[in-house]
Design an enzyme around this catalytic site. Structure first.
Site, mmCIF file in Angstrom:
data_model
loop_
_atom_site.group_PDB
_atom_site.id
_atom_site.type_symbol
_atom_site.label_atom_id
_atom_site.label_comp_id
_atom_site.label_asym_id
_atom_site.label_seq_id
_atom_site.Cartn_x
_atom_site.Cartn_y
_atom_site.Cartn_z
ATOM 1 N N GLY C 234 35.343 -21.631 148.409
ATOM 2 C CA GLY C 234 34.270 -22.597 148.196
ATOM 3 C C GLY C 234 34.252 -23.706 149.244
ATOM 4 O O GLY C 234 35.177 -23.845 150.049
ATOM 5 N N HIS C 235 33.217 -24.519 149.193
ATOM 6 C CA HIS C 235 33.044 -25.560 150.211
ATOM 7 C C HIS C 235 34.123 -26.637 150.115
ATOM 8 O O HIS C 235 34.562 -26.992 149.044
ATOM 9 C CB HIS C 235 31.646 -26.179 150.181
ATOM 10 C CG HIS C 235 31.169 -26.678 148.866
ATOM 11 N ND1 HIS C 235 29.934 -27.248 148.715
ATOM 12 C CD2 HIS C 235 31.729 -26.678 147.632
ATOM 13 C CE1 HIS C 235 29.770 -27.594 147.463
ATOM 14 N NE2 HIS C 235 30.823 -27.267 146.785
#
Lengths: 342, 342, 342
Positions: C234-235
C-alpha cells in the site's frame, strides 16, 4: 497561492496569517515552510508543536502555533487542497502515431490515445478521456467522458464504462467468468461467458484487479464504488454505490453487494449471497452466508464483530482453559469417590 | 433454431411445442420468449411459474408450464446450448501488420496474431491458435493448436502450452520462481530459475494468474485443469488432471496437487506437500501438511471439514463456555470447602 | 567444466574424482551423469544412494558414493553453481525499432530496449539495463544500472529504481494509492496520490505485484528485499533491507516493515503499524497491531506462534471440551442436589 485564497477555495475558517505563501502539500512530519499539512488522526497531534509546515488544516477543537485552516473534516479539506495545489497533469489531446485505432471507432473531443494503445472495432471513447500507452479496448467497448485508463489496462468485448472512471495499471475488465460444467467423464466443459461488465460513473478500479464478465447478463459496479488493487470480482456480481473494497478482496460469482459497504483487505465472500447496505467486514473475514444490512462482521466463518473479538480473546487462552477443565474433572471425580466411600 | 433441433443437438428429451423458435440464452429471471433458460439449482425452482423464457432445460423430476428440454445434467446441457446458440467469434486468420514476429518463428495454418503482439525467436504457434493484441511470447515458446491467448498475456522463454489451452488477460506463465539462498551476511542470492512451465491440453488459466517456471525441471498443470483469476502457482508445483483452483488460491513451491482436486477461493497450500486426488478444500483454508486423497478440509490449520464446522460453532460460544467453566470452578470450590468444614 | 574447477570457483572442498565433466545442474531425483546436484534438506538424503548425478554438493556430515563438493551451506553453493553453469542470457544491446522512446530520455551504455517498449519523457535508464518487450516507463522514471524489467511491467511517473533491480512480468510500480476522503454526502473524493515509489538496489519484485505510490512523500522498498508474486504494498509503506514477502502478501498503507522480516504466503498487515526487524509471520497470519522485533507470530488476530499452535490444537477438540464441560456441570448439579437432600 496565499493561504487566505486557499482558505476561501476550501471553505475553511482561517486562523492566523493569511498572507503566508503556500506552494505545496506534505505530511505533518515532512512539511516545510511553503507547504500546508493536516491533522486528522489525533495520534499525530503531538507533531503540531514541532511541524515546520507553513499552515495546517485541523478540526475546530485543536490549537496550533502556526496558521490554521479550520474544517469539520480536515482530511476532506486537505484532499481538496492537494487537488488545488497539485492538479494532475492531463496528457495533451491527440492520438499517438503508434496507436492502433480501428477506423470504425468513434473518438470524442480532446481524447488522448497513448503510444501503442489498441482500440478495436466499433469502440466509443468519450470526450476528454485518456488511454495511456498499451491500453487495449476489444471491439464494441464503450468508455464515457473524462475517464483515465492507465497503461496495461485490458477491457474486453462490449464492456461499458461510465464517466469519470479511473482504472489503474494492468486491471482486467471483462475477462471470462469461471464457469464450467462437469460432464459424465468428470471433465469440465467451458460455459461460454456471453455477458458483459458495466462500470458506472465515478468508479475507481485498482491495479491488477480483475472484474469478470457475466456468464449471461452483466456484472455491475455501482456509481462511486472504489476497488483497490488485486481484487477479484466474479461473474454476475453486482456491487452498489459508494462501496469500498480493499486490496486482495475476492467476491465469488453472482453475489450482490449493497451500497456503502466496506470490505477490508483480503476479505472473501462466497457466491450467490446478499450483503446488505452498509455492511462492514474487517480484514481477512470469510463470509459464507448472506449478511444483513448494517452488520459489522469478522472471522471465518464470519460472525458479529464484537462476538468475534471476545471469542478470539478466549482462543488465545484455550490451552489454559483445557487445563482448568481437566483439573476440575479430577476434583469432581475424587469428590465423587470420597462420597461413595462414606 | 427450432427447439426441436436444439433438443436433438443436445441429446435432450423434448416436452411440449418443438416448433418454438429459439435465438438466444438467458438466466431464468431475465429470459424472454425467444430464449432458452435452465434450472439446475432447486432454489430457483419457483421462477419456473413466472419465467417468460421460450423454453427451459431441467432435470427429469420437474414440471414447468412451458416447453422443456429434459436432461440428467441441466447445467451441462445448457452449457452446450450456449455454445450452440452463441458460438464464440474467432478472429480472422492473419498476422496484424503491427505485430512483431521473429522471422525464425513457425506459425501454423490459420493462426491469428493480433496488433502489437510479440513473437520471439524460435517460437512455434500451432494451427488455428489466436494471440490477441499485445500478447508476448518469449523465445522458444511452444503453443499448440486451437489455443486462445488474450491480450496482455506473457509467456516466458521455452514454456510449452498444449492444445486448446485458453489464457485470460494479463496472466503470466513462466515468471521466475521465488528462489534465493541466504549468504553468510544475511543477504539473498538469486537462484537462477532455469526450468520451465508445461501446460497440458484443455487447461484454462484465469486473468492475472501467475504460474512460475521451475528452478530446475518443470512446473506442470495437468490436462483439463482450470485456474481462476489471481491464482499463484509456485515453482516446480505439479497439478494433476481436471482439478479446479478458484480465485486467489496460492500454492507454494514444489507441492504436488492431485487430479480432480477442488481448492475454493483464497485457499493457501504450503510448499513441498502432497495433496491427494479428489481432495476438496473450502474457501480460505490454509493447508500446512499433506492431505490424503478424498479428504474434505477446512480452516487454518486445515482439519477435516465436519470437525472444523463443529469447532467453529463452539468457537462462537467460547466466552459463554469460559463463563460456565468459571462458575463451575466456584461451585466445586465452595463444595470442597463445605465438605472440609464438616 | 571439470568438477575440480567448479570446486575452486565455489570455494568448496572436493572429495573424489575431480576430473568428472560437469555440464549442467539438476535436482537429485532427475540429475544425470554430466550434472551436479545438491543435498540441503535431509529428507532427501536417501536419494544419495541412488542418484545418477555426476557430483553432489552437500554439508560436511554426509557421505555419498559419488564425487562430492563439501560446503557449510550446500543450497548457497548450488545456487552459485547454477549461476556458473547456466548463466542467464543477456539480450544484445540496442533499441528495437518498434520501441517508442521519447527523445528526451537518457539511455546508458549497452542498454537493451525490447520491442514495443515505451520510454517516456525525461526517463533515465542506467547502463546495461534491460527492458523486455512492452515495458512502460512513464515520464520522469529513473532506472539504475544492470536492472532487468520483464515484459508487461509498468512503472509510473517519477518512480525510482536502484541498481540490479529485477522486476518480473506484469508488476505495477507506482500505481495510485487507495486514498479517498468521504464527503458529507457519503461519496468518496479522490486524494491525489502525488508521492512516488523508491526501490533500492538489489530488490526483486514478483510477477503481477503492485507497489503503490505514496499519497505524499514516498513508498520505499529497502535494499535486497524480495517480493514474490501478487503482493500488494500500500501507499507510503516502507520496508527495510533483506526482507522477504511471499506470494499474495498484503500490506496496508503507511505501515513500516523492518529489515530481515519474513512474511509467508497470504499474510495480511493492517495500516499504520510498525513490524520490527527480524519478525516472522507464518502463512495467512493477519496482523492487526504492531509487532516487536524478533517475534514469530501466527493466526488472526496474530499471536505468538507457539501459543497459536497450542490454541489451534485445542480448537480441533472444542466439541469434545464442550461435552466434557456439560458432563461436569451435570455431575456437580446432581452432587449438589444429593448433598442438599441429606
Amino acid at each position: 497561492m496565499k493561504l487566505r485564497e486557499l482558505a476561501e477555495r476550501l471553505g475553511c475558517e482561517l486562523r492566523g496569517d493569511g498572507g503566508v505563501e503556500i506552494e505545496g502539500v506534505a505530511g505533518i512530519e515532512r512539511a516545510g515552510p511553503g507547504e500546508v499539512t493536516f491533522l486528522a488522526n489525533p495520534r499525530y497531534a503531538a507533531h503540531l508543536a514541532t511541524t515546520r509546515a507553513g499552515a495546517v488544516i485541523l478540526a475546530p477543537g485543536h490549537e496550533a502555533p502556526l496558521p490554521c485552516l479550520v474544517s469539520e473534516n480536515p482530511y476532506l479539506a486537505f484532499t481538496r487542497a492537494v487537488a488545488v495545489l497539485r492538479p494532475p497533469a492531463r496528457p495533451a489531446p491527440g492520438v499517438h502515431a503508434s496507436a492502433q485505432v480501428d477506423p470504425s471507432a468513434v473518438l470524442g473531443a480532446d481524447v488522448h490515445v497513448g503510444a501503442l494503445a489498441v482500440v478495436g472495432r466499433g469502440v466509443r471513447l468519450g470526450a476528454r478521456s485518456t488511454l495511456h500507452p498499451q491500453v487495449v479496448l476489444y471491439e464494441g467497448v464503450e468508455v464515457g467522458e473524462d475517464c483515465v485508463l492507465h497503461s496495461g489496462v485490458q477491457v474486453r468485448e462490449r464492456c461499458r464504462l461510465g464517466n469519470r472512471v479511473v482504472v489503474q495499471n494492468g486491471a482486467v475488465i471483462g475477462g471470462d467468468g469461471f464457469g464450467f460444467a462437469r460432464d459424465p467423464e468428470g471433465r469440465y466443459q467451458k460455459f461460454p461467458q456471453v455477458g458483459i461488465v458495466v462500470i458506472e460513473d465515478d468508479v475507481e478500479i485498482g491495479a491488477l484487479t480483475a472484474v469478470d464478465r457475466a456468464a449471461l447478463g452483466e456484472t455491475r459496479i455501482g456509481r462511486g464504488t472504489k476497488l483497490d488493487n488485486l481484487v477479484q470480482v466474479g461473474h454476475s456480481v453486482t456491487i452498489g454505490e459508494d462501496s469500498v473494497l480493499a486490496g486482495q478482496v475476492g467476491i465469488a460469482g453472482s453475489t450482490r453487494i449493497g451500497s456503502r459497504v466496506t470490505l477490508a483487505g483480503q476479505v472473501g465472500v462466497a457466491g450467490h449471497l446478499t450483503i446488505g447496505d452498509g455492511v462492514v467486514a474487517t480484514a481477512q473475514t470469510g463470509i459464507p452466508g448472506s449478511v444483513e444490512r448494517g452488520s459489522v462482521v469478522s472471522g471465518y466463518p464470519a460472525i458479529e464483530n464484537r462476538a468475534w473479538l471476545k471469542s478470539s480473546a478466549v482462543f488465545a487462552k484455550l490451552p489454559e482453559l483445557q487445563k482448568r477443565l481437566r483439573e476440575l474433572e479430577r476434583k469432581v471425580e475424587s469428590l465423587l469417590e470420597k462420597l461413595a466411600a462414606r
